[in-house]
Each structure stands twice: as structure tokens, then as C-alpha cells.
Design a protein around this motif. Structure first.
Motif, PDB file in Angstrom:
ATOM      1  N   ARG A 171     140.982 -19.082   0.819  1.00  0.00           N
ATOM      2  CA  ARG A 171     141.487 -19.942  -0.259  1.00  0.00           C
ATOM      3  C   ARG A 171     140.353 -20.619  -1.039  1.00  0.00           C
ATOM      4  O   ARG A 171     140.452 -20.826  -2.230  1.00  0.00           O
ATOM      5  N   ALA A 179     151.943 -22.148  -4.896  1.00  0.00           N
ATOM      6  CA  ALA A 179     150.882 -21.387  -5.561  1.00  0.00           C
ATOM      7  C   ALA A 179     151.448 -20.556  -6.710  1.00  0.00           C
ATOM      8  O   ALA A 179     150.847 -20.470  -7.787  1.00  0.00           O
ATOM      9  N   ILE A 180     152.605 -19.949  -6.488  1.00  0.00           N
ATOM     10  CA  ILE A 180     153.244 -19.147  -7.542  1.00  0.00           C
ATOM     11  C   ILE A 180     153.643 -20.040  -8.706  1.00  0.00           C
ATOM     12  O   ILE A 180     153.420 -19.702  -9.880  1.00  0.00           O
ATOM     13  N   ALA A 209     149.299 -26.111  -5.763  1.00  0.00           N
ATOM     14  CA  ALA A 209     149.023 -25.295  -4.583  1.00  0.00           C
ATOM     15  C   ALA A 209     148.248 -26.058  -3.518  1.00  0.00           C
ATOM     16  O   ALA A 209     148.129 -25.592  -2.377  1.00  0.00           O
ATOM     17  N   LEU A 250     153.938 -12.961   3.592  1.00  0.00           N
ATOM     18  CA  LEU A 250     153.370 -12.798   2.249  1.00  0.00           C
ATOM     19  C   LEU A 250     152.335 -13.858   1.899  1.00  0.00           C
ATOM     20  O   LEU A 250     151.890 -13.927   0.750  1.00  0.00           O
ATOM     21  N   ASP A 251     151.943 -14.661   2.876  1.00  0.00           N
ATOM     22  CA  ASP A 251     150.989 -15.735   2.585  1.00  0.00           C
ATOM     23  C   ASP A 251     149.612 -15.209   2.202  1.00  0.00           C
ATOM     24  O   ASP A 251     148.805 -15.944   1.626  1.00  0.00           O
ATOM     25  N   TRP A 252     149.318 -13.948   2.501  1.00  0.00           N
ATOM     26  CA  TRP A 252     148.031 -13.371   2.106  1.00  0.00           C
ATOM     27  C   TRP A 252     147.902 -13.288   0.587  1.00  0.00           C
ATOM     28  O   TRP A 252     146.787 -13.101   0.062  1.00  0.00           O
ATOM     29  N   LEU A 253     149.023 -13.453  -0.133  1.00  0.00           N
ATOM     30  CA  LEU A 253     148.981 -13.411  -1.597  1.00  0.00           C
ATOM     31  C   LEU A 253     148.391 -14.682  -2.208  1.00  0.00           C
ATOM     32  O   LEU A 253     147.991 -14.677  -3.374  1.00  0.00           O
ATOM     33  N   VAL A 254     148.339 -15.750  -1.446  1.00  0.00           N
ATOM     34  CA  VAL A 254     147.888 -17.031  -2.003  1.00  0.00           C
ATOM     35  C   VAL A 254     146.450 -16.980  -2.514  1.00  0.00           C
ATOM     36  O   VAL A 254     146.184 -17.379  -3.661  1.00  0.00           O
ATOM     37  N   HIS A 300     149.161 -20.381   7.116  1.00  0.00           N
ATOM     38  CA  HIS A 300     149.247 -19.142   6.327  1.00  0.00           C
ATOM     39  C   HIS A 300     149.581 -17.944   7.218  1.00  0.00           C
ATOM     40  O   HIS A 300     148.918 -16.904   7.168  1.00  0.00           O
ATOM     41  N   LEU A 360     152.864 -20.305  -0.265  1.00  0.00           N
ATOM     42  CA  LEU A 360     153.095 -19.346  -1.343  1.00  0.00           C
ATOM     43  C   LEU A 360     153.922 -19.892  -2.509  1.00  0.00           C
ATOM     44  O   LEU A 360     153.510 -19.733  -3.671  1.00  0.00           O
TER      45      LEU A 360
END
Length: 207
Positions: free
Chosen positions: A18, A41-42, A74, A86-90, A82, A38
């Protein structure tokens, strides 16, 4: 002989990706990891993108801070482990938004393109270095994100340059600072890293 303190293994490598600064980590401490990372952040990326599309990056008033403040949504998620699917998308969301904001402010204020690339290059070098370190289980020191200002601190500093009408100067100073910091720290860390697969946490146990 080069000697640096190797950081302990974090609970989740995604958190290290991050690259949070002091503001985000402080907000994360307030919620104590209870907020999933997530969704905010989105939302922050969406709001920041809309603000950049309407030309906020080119203003010379307080409005230039709006995209950076929007992405701070975020921040409270920084203390979460995390561990969601899908938290790896952050981290990619934070990287894309930070780079987009920096480039937008630079072009809107007539910063030379080569200077924009140099600043973006410093940030990209650092982020790639962190990714490669974690693959080798050589973890970045905890002070590096603070000294590197974090994605939040860098965005706020660039916004401050827009408010002061000194964007080019801020890009020059920030580029010099980040390249010196990240390259020096990376070189010294890799020179001191374990050579035979020893985990960085194991090395720290012998300090």
C-alpha cells in the motif's frame, strides 16, 4: 560493511504494497482494522477520477486538494490485514490514482513532461523495489514509507505546490528527494540482505 535493520515479516504482504503515509496510518489506527480496505479505496478512486476529469488539477485554489482528500477515504482501511479475496486490488488502485493525480497536476500546470516522468519514475522504482523485496522475503523497513511520505503525503505535497503556484519547483525538489532516498535505501538494504534464503525476520533475531 553495510548494516541495516531488517524489518519483521508483516501479517500481510498486501499491506506493505500500500505504501501508506502518516495520515493514512493514523486514520487506520482509529478504526483498529475494522474497516474493509477495498470499498473505500474504490470510492476514493472514483471520486478522485471524477474531480480530475472536471479539471480540478489545473486550479490554483484549495480545490486542487480535493482529489488527494478524496483518496484519503482509503486511509482508514490501512490497518486491516487485507485478507479478503479481492483486497489485493487495493495497492494497484492507490498506485493508479496517485500516478494519475501527479501527472494531471503536472500537465495542467505546464510542468515539463520529462520532469513529470522523472517524478513518476522515482515512485515507480520504489513500488517495484518493494514488490521484488517481498518476493525475496526481504521486507522494507517501517520508516521507509514515512520518509517517502507515502502516497497520501506525496499527493498532498503536489497539491500544495498547485495552491502555491510552484508546481514545477515541487516536482524538482520531490524528484531529487525521492530518488536519493529510495535509491540509497534500496542499495544499502540489498547489500545487507541475507544471501542464502534466510528470512529477514530470522536475520533480525540475530541483531
Amino acid at each position: 560493511m553495510v548494516s541495516v535493520h531488517m524489518a519483521p515479516v508483516p501479517r500481510s504482504a498486501v499491506v506493505a504494497y500500500r505504501d501508506d503515509g502518516v495520515p493514512s496510518r493514523a486514520m487506520g489506527a482509529l478504526v483498529a482494522g475494522q474497516l474493509p480496505p477495498l470499498p473505500p479505496a474504490i470510492v476514493g478512486m472514483f471520486v478522485t477520477g471524477v474531480l480530475l476529469l472536471v479539471g480540478v488539477a489545473g486550479t490554483d485554489g484549495l480545490a486542487v486538494f480535493a482529489p488527494a482528500v478524496a483518496l484519503l477515504l482509503a486511509g482508514p482501511g490501512s490497518s486491516h490485514p487485507h485478507d479478503g479475496r479481492l483486497d489485493w486490488l487495493v495497492p494497484p488502485i492507490l498506485r493508479l490514482t496517485e500516478y494519475g493525480f501527479v501527472a494531471s497536476v503536472g500537465f495542467a500546470h505546464d510542468v515539463p513532461p520529462w520532469l513529470i516522468l522523472i517524478l513518476l519514475g522515482a515512485m515507480a522504482f520504489h513500488h517495484y523495489d518493494v514488490v521484488y523485496r517481498l518476493r525475496q522475503r526481504v521486507y522494507p523497513p517501517t520508516w521507509l514509507a514515512t520518509s517517502g511520505l507515502g502516497w497520501d503525503g506525496r499527493m498532498l505535497l503536489v497539491a500544495l505546490g498547485g495552491l502555491a503556484g510552484q508546481v514545477t519547483l515541487v516536482f524538482v525538489l520531490l524528484s531529487l528527494y525521492l530518488w536519493c532516498l529510495f535509491s540509497w535505501e534500496s542499495i544499502t538494504c540489498w547489500l545487507a540482505a541475507p544471501r542464502f534464503g534466510m528470512d529477514a525476520a530470522d536475520l533480525g533475531a540475530h541483531d
